[in-house]
Each structure stands twice: as C-alpha cells, then as structure tokens.
Write a protein that holds these residues in place. Structure first.
Motif, mmCIF file in Angstrom:
data_model
loop_
_atom_site.group_PDB
_atom_site.id
_atom_site.type_symbol
_atom_site.label_atom_id
_atom_site.label_comp_id
_atom_site.label_asym_id
_atom_site.label_seq_id
_atom_site.Cartn_x
_atom_site.Cartn_y
_atom_site.Cartn_z
ATOM 1 N N LEU A 42 0.842 -1.192 0.000
ATOM 2 C CA LEU A 42 0.000 0.000 0.000
ATOM 3 C C LEU A 42 0.882 1.248 0.000
ATOM 4 O O LEU A 42 1.989 1.240 0.550
ATOM 5 N N HIS A 43 0.392 2.319 -0.630
ATOM 6 C CA HIS A 43 1.164 3.561 -0.680
ATOM 7 C C HIS A 43 1.078 4.254 0.671
ATOM 8 O O HIS A 43 0.466 5.316 0.831
ATOM 9 N N ARG A 44 1.700 3.598 1.638
ATOM 10 C CA ARG A 44 1.729 4.083 3.012
ATOM 11 C C ARG A 44 3.120 3.829 3.566
ATOM 12 O O ARG A 44 4.021 3.446 2.836
ATOM 13 N N SER A 45 3.289 4.032 4.837
ATOM 14 C CA SER A 45 4.612 3.834 5.422
ATOM 15 C C SER A 45 4.935 2.346 5.554
ATOM 16 O O SER A 45 4.046 1.487 5.492
ATOM 17 N N ILE A 46 6.221 2.061 5.728
ATOM 18 C CA ILE A 46 6.651 0.679 5.988
ATOM 19 C C ILE A 46 5.913 0.125 7.202
ATOM 20 O O ILE A 46 5.411 -1.006 7.196
ATOM 21 N N ARG A 47 5.804 0.938 8.245
ATOM 22 C CA ARG A 47 5.136 0.487 9.474
ATOM 23 C C ARG A 47 3.670 0.134 9.198
ATOM 24 O O ARG A 47 3.183 -0.912 9.636
ATOM 25 N N GLU A 61 18.063 -5.090 6.972
ATOM 26 C CA GLU A 61 19.267 -4.682 6.261
ATOM 27 C C GLU A 61 19.055 -3.391 5.469
ATOM 28 O O GLU A 61 20.006 -2.680 5.154
ATOM 29 N N PHE A 62 17.776 -3.084 5.097
ATOM 30 C CA PHE A 62 17.542 -1.911 4.250
ATOM 31 C C PHE A 62 16.521 -0.919 4.810
ATOM 32 O O PHE A 62 16.555 0.261 4.464
ATOM 33 N N ILE A 63 15.610 -1.356 5.677
ATOM 34 C CA ILE A 63 14.554 -0.451 6.150
ATOM 35 C C ILE A 63 15.105 0.787 6.856
ATOM 36 O O ILE A 63 14.658 1.909 6.566
ATOM 37 N N PRO A 64 16.085 0.664 7.763
ATOM 38 C CA PRO A 64 16.577 1.872 8.455
ATOM 39 C C PRO A 64 17.149 2.936 7.507
ATOM 40 O O PRO A 64 17.150 4.124 7.837
ATOM 41 N N ALA A 65 17.610 2.517 6.326
ATOM 42 C CA ALA A 65 18.240 3.460 5.392
ATOM 43 C C ALA A 65 17.238 4.110 4.438
ATOM 44 O O ALA A 65 17.618 4.979 3.640
ATOM 45 N N GLY A 123 11.207 13.349 3.192
ATOM 46 C CA GLY A 123 12.179 13.304 4.276
ATOM 47 C C GLY A 123 11.859 12.349 5.403
ATOM 48 O O GLY A 123 12.555 12.344 6.427
ATOM 49 N N ARG A 124 10.837 11.509 5.262
ATOM 50 C CA ARG A 124 10.540 10.528 6.306
ATOM 51 C C ARG A 124 11.526 9.366 6.212
ATOM 52 O O ARG A 124 11.853 8.914 5.113
ATOM 53 N N HIS A 125 11.963 8.858 7.351
ATOM 54 C CA HIS A 125 13.017 7.852 7.383
ATOM 55 C C HIS A 125 12.499 6.510 7.892
ATOM 56 O O HIS A 125 11.523 6.437 8.633
ATOM 57 N N GLY A 126 13.226 5.465 7.502
ATOM 58 C CA GLY A 126 13.022 4.145 8.071
ATOM 59 C C GLY A 126 11.599 3.641 7.988
ATOM 60 O O GLY A 126 10.989 3.612 6.920
ATOM 61 N N ALA A 134 8.889 5.875 6.315
ATOM 62 C CA ALA A 134 9.011 6.227 4.897
ATOM 63 C C ALA A 134 7.883 5.588 4.095
ATOM 64 O O ALA A 134 7.548 4.418 4.296
ATOM 65 N N LEU A 135 7.308 6.370 3.170
ATOM 66 C CA LEU A 135 6.264 5.837 2.290
ATOM 67 C C LEU A 135 6.903 5.065 1.140
ATOM 68 O O LEU A 135 7.964 5.451 0.636
#
Length: 614
Positions: free
Chosen positions: A448-453, A479-483, A489-492, A495-496
């Motif tokens: 979904l076009h939402r955040s990883i969380r 290995e990749f989500i935190p980056a 500018g939303r991180h980790g 991030a959308l």
C-alpha cells in the motif's frame, strides 16, 4: 456551538445495513434519504417559510402603494403603523432567521455529512465485492463513481426541496393575488405556467438522458487516465507516450462530444424559457395597465403584478437551471448505479460462523471451477493436505495452480464440490475469518502507498514495536529499512513506499511482505510463486526467510522453479485442472512422468544453471 449542533444531526459513519443498494434511480435516492428524513423534513418546512416570506414582500409593495394613495401623508403612520411594523418584522427578523436556519440545515447538516455518509456506505459495499468485480473495471472509474454519485445525489435532493416550494408558493400565490385584483390579470400567468411546464417536460428528460451519457463518458475518461498513471513504468519502458495520448484523447473526445450534445439542449431550453418570460412580462404588464385604465384594478395592483412577474421571470430562469441541474445530477447517479448497485458474486451466508483452525488440515473434495466458461479450469480435483504438511504444487502454465489458491481463499465461489479446513466447509464460514487464518506471499507483491510500518501492521494491527522488529529481522528486511528515505524526508519505518511499493526493489518488497505474513502468524501458509520474480542471489536470501516463515504451518507452495520446492514433504503435479502425479521429488523423478519431464527441461536450460550457481 450552534454549528456543531447542526453538524451532529447526521452521523456520516453510522453502521449501515449491509445490503445491495437498489438498482433503480428513485429507489436508490430513497434508500439514502430515508436514513436522514427528519433533517430533510426540517429543510422542507423551513423552505416553505422562506418561500412564503419572499412572496409576502411583493405583496407588501402593492399594499404600500395602495395605502399611500388613499391616506394623507400626515396620517399615514398613524393609520398604518401596525401594518408597517409587521412588514419590518418580516423583512428584518423573520426573513434572516428563516434563511439562516435554512443555510444551517443545508450547509452544516446535509452538505458535508450526507455526502460523506453516502460515500462511506457505497465504499463499504463496493470494497466487499469479489476479486472479479475489480478485475473487470478500471480502478479509477470505480473511485470516480463512488465520489461523484454521493455529491450528485445530495445536490439534486437539496435542489428539489428548494425548487418545490419556490415553484409552488411563488406561482400559486401570484395566481391568487392576481385573481384577487382581477380574474383576467391571472390569465397570462396561467397560460405561461402551462407553456413553462410543457417546455420543461420536453427538454428535461432529454437532458437527463444526455447527462447520463456524458457522465458515463467522463467515468470512462477518468478510468483511462488513472490506468495510464498507475502503469507509468510500462508506458515509459515501451516508449508509447503518443499512443497513450491518443488512447486518452479518444475517450476525451467522446466525453466532449456527449457533453456538447447535452449543452445544446441546455441552450435551446434557455432560449425557449427566455421567449416565454418575455411574453409573460409584456402580457401581464400591458393587461394590468389596460385594466387600470378601465378602473378595474388599482395602481398597487400594477406595482404588484409587474414586480411579481419580473421576480417570476428571474425565478423561472433559476428554476430552469435548478431543474436542469437536478436531472444532470440524476444522470450522474444513474451512471454510478452501474458500479455501485451490483450484486456481490461472493457473499457470506446469513448463518456464517467464524472459522476455527485447530490443526490446519485442508481437503479439496471433488471441486469444480471454470470462471464462468463452458470448459473447466478445475474439474473434479481431490487433494488432502495433512496438518503441518508442506506440499509443492507444480505443473505447466494454465494447469490450474493459481485457481486452486483463489478458491481456497474464496476469492471465487466453487461451482461444485467443497473445500474443508479442519472439517469446516469454507463456504459456511465468514470470508474475513477464513482469510485471517491464511497467510499469503505472492509473486507480484503489492504494498500500500503508506509507510513501511503501516504495511507491516496490515499483518497484525495490534503488533508491538518489539514484534515488528522481530518479524523484520527474521525476514532479513532490517538490512535496508533503516536506510529508507522518501521524497518528504521521512526515514526508516515511517518512509512511504510509493504506489504498489514501487520505491522498493523486488527483493525488498518480498522481504516486507514476508515480515508482514510473519506478523500475521496464520496457521496455513500459501506461497504463490513467491520467488519467481527474483534473481538467484535474492531468491537464496529470501529462501532462508521463507523457511523461518513455514515452521509449524500447513504450507501450499506454487513455483515454476522446481528447485525452490523440491525439498517439500510432498509434490503435487497438476495438468488441465487435475492432479496427475503426487509424491516426493525423488519418487516423481523415478516415476518418469510429467514432473520428470519438467525437471529435465529446467535442468537442461538457463534456470537450472542459475540455480546451480546459487
């Protein structure tokens, strides 16, 4: 405070009755308006009061002229003070209060809340449609109809309430007041009224029909535009920008032509009403002056009749546009019915109960399904999967592998046979409970076009941060989500990921999907070509995550790469909708049948070489 009270009169998110909306236009209107009938009844009563006040103001004009004519100026206020005070009360207090109350009911109670309620209920109904429903239409057209239908229904309903009283009160009161002054004075208005109704009767139904066609073309245009935007990568990769432009231009031209056909009628109707109004003004004024010259009416009657017919002239133009708008909106609602008022192909039974999975046994009992075609995709298939067993389903393209998964998830209903989970027929349980007990990882993972969380929490909405981190670690997505960083500018984890997850690579999407299913922790797991779109290195990494995911679950895995499922407890080979072989990898190779031929084909080509390198 007063705004909030009126805004609370309609609960936009009140739990609706889960039933198909009526398929006829007027029953569709009543289906939603009856839910808020007290508010509309209030609007009708207040509308009546507003119309009466407006008409009374013109009556006051005639009365003032007659009172001034018959009384000396020095005695005017003494003799007519009470009447003047009453006129002032009506103009300064009653009229503003009634109009303010009308605006509060319409603008605070009806416009935002009723529109949202209709959208909410239509969305709730449509989102529960079968998979086939969405596969057979543009997503953009469906969304467009949901949005437009609610606004058009509300707008036309409010217009009808306003128009009814203005037409009835203005015209009826004018006829009474004219006839009271002199019977013949009402004649031009009566003749005009019949001509006016006849003109509307001719043009309005035709406008409604053409409006429906224009709305249908607008929905088609919206669908094509959204389809292009949704598949922008394909459009660019194949360098067909001009072809896409022509595809949209065709629909835009069709919509423009149908809109022009509707506006031609509007122009003709406007011109016809204008001519009729000219006859009304000239006829009434001339007749009033002639009757006055004959001593049959007063000067006040001339002021009343002339002022009122000019007001009726202005009102008739407004009524014409309102009526035209009403039926234009009705046409839009009629277009929306094509999407909204459709029966659901897959429905829960009235007595459906939640599925209870204690062991995870799955049994396909003589199932038949062919997507409504004459020839079967699956015909008479029998398969039992033991609790905790991990089976691989293989076979050539078109063998029915994905269909087997679709009917297990009850995305489609069987045409014959049964599917049992721990002895419970899935046709007798709720769809929500069935799918909550099955985890699925597909080839084309769609996020979904939402955040990883938010995407991860789809697996388990109440998951804690610790559970999310554990699932992400097991899926090797840490290995990749935190980056990750999105365009704002939303991180980790915040991030959308973009529409359908396009900002992530195929391997990254699969790892997020695996983490999501790990969080869900359902007892039955389906892997539908879960690694076929990945390169061998990514597949090898994700295979470890899949092994973690499969622990302690009943697993049905579909794969074209036979090496990915060769270690399953049992392999089932499908061809033409039937199971033709069953056994372990070694047994099927020794048997020398279809599986052995497929294996030989892969080990002699690029795929096997790739697997060997991995």
């Amino acid at each position: 405070m007063i705004f909030r009270w009126f805004e609370s009169l309609i609960d936009a998110f009140k739990e609706p009755v889960d039933e198909m909306p009526p398929s006829s236009v007027w029953r569709f209107y009543w289906f939603y308006l009856r839910q808020v009938w007290p508010v509309f009844a209030g609007a009708i009563v207040v509308g009546f009061g507003v119309a009466m006040v407006e008409v009374s103001l013109f009556g006051f004009i005639g009365s003032i002229v007659d009172m001034a004519k018959g009384v000396p100026g020095a005695d005017f206020f003494k003799q007519h003070g009470n009447e003047l005070l009453w006129m002032g009360f009506v103009a300064l207090i009653a009229r503003p209060v009634l109009i303010g109350l009308h605006d509060l009911i319409v603008n605070q109670a009806i416009v935002p809340s009723l529109t949202s309620r209709i959208r909410w209920q239509n969305h709730r109904y449509v989102i529960r449609q079968s998979l086939g429903f969405f596969q057979n239409d543009y997503a953009g057209r469906i969304a467009n109809r949901i949005m437009q239908t609610s606004a058009s229904l509300r707008e036309s309903a409010v217009q009808i309430v306003d128009a009814i009283w203005y037409v009835a009160i203005y015209t009826g009161s004018a006829i009474v007041m004219f006839a009271k002054a002199d019977f013949w004075l009402a004649l031009p208005l009566v003749l005009w009224l019949f001509a006016y109704i006849g003109t509307l009767s001719y043009f309005v139904p035709r406008t409604k029909e053409r409006s429906w066609r224009a709305s249908e073309a607008r929905s088609k245009l919206m669908g094509r535009i959204v389809d292009g935007y949704s598949n922008i990568l394909t459009l660019k990769l194949f360098a067909h920008t001009h072809r896409e432009e022509a595809y949209v231009a065709e629909a835009m031209g069709e919509q423009m032509e149908k809109l022009r056909r509707m506006t031609r009628l509007t122009t003709l109707m406007d011109s016809s009403i204008t001519v009729l109004n000219g006859f009304l003004i000239v006829g009434t004024s001339a007749l009033a002056i002639w009757l006055w010259s004959q001593g049959k009416v007063t000067v006040g009657a001339i002021a009343l009749s002339t002022g009122l017919v000019i007001r009726i002239n202005n009102m008739s133009g407004w009524i014409m546009w309102v009526v035209n708008g009403i039926f234009e909106n009705v046409g839009t609602v009629q277009d929306g019915l094509q999407t909204i008022a459709q029966p659901r192909a897959v429905q829960d039974r009235a007595d459906a109960k939640p599925l209870v999975v204690s062991r995870g046994a799955v049994h396909f009992d003589d199932i038949h399904f062919h997507y409504g075609k004459e020839t079967g995709v699956i015909s008479g298939l029998e398969l039992s999967v033991r609790p905790g067993e991990k089976i691989g389903v293989v076979g050539p393209s078109g063998a029915g592998k994905s269909t087997l998964v679709n009917v297990l998830l009850r995305l489609y209903d069987l045409e014959d046979g049964r599917i049992l989970i721990d002895g419970q027929d899935i046709a007798t349980v709720t769809q929500e409970s069935l799918r909550s007990q099955i985890g699925v990882v597909t080839q084309d993972t769609s996020l979904l076009h939402r955040s990883i969380r938010d995407n991860l929490l789809y697996g388990r909405p109440d998951a804690t941060d610790a559970q999310i981190l554990d699932a992400v670690r097991k899926a090797r997505a840490d290995e990749f989500i935190p980056a990750l960083v999105d365009g704002e500018g939303r991180h980790g984890y915040e991030a959308l990921v973009g529409e359908r997850g396009v900002k992530l690579s195929g391997g990254q999407r699969q790892r997020v999907a695996i983490a999501r299913v790990l969080l869900k922790d359902a007892p039955i797991l389906i892997l539908d070509e879960a690694t076929s779109a990945l390169d061998s290195e990514a597949e090898a990494a994700i295979q470890e995550s899949l092994e973690v995911l499969m622990r302690g679950k009943t697993v049905i895995a579909i794969a074209h790469r036979l090496s990915t499922i060769a270690r399953m407890d049992r392999l089932v080979v499908m061809d033409k909708g039937l199971i033709v072989e069953s056994g372990t990898h070694g047994e099927l190779i020794a048997h020398g049948g279809l599986y052995a031929r497929l294996w030989q084909h892969q080990t002699g080509g690029f795929v096997a070489a790739e697997d060997a390198l991995a």
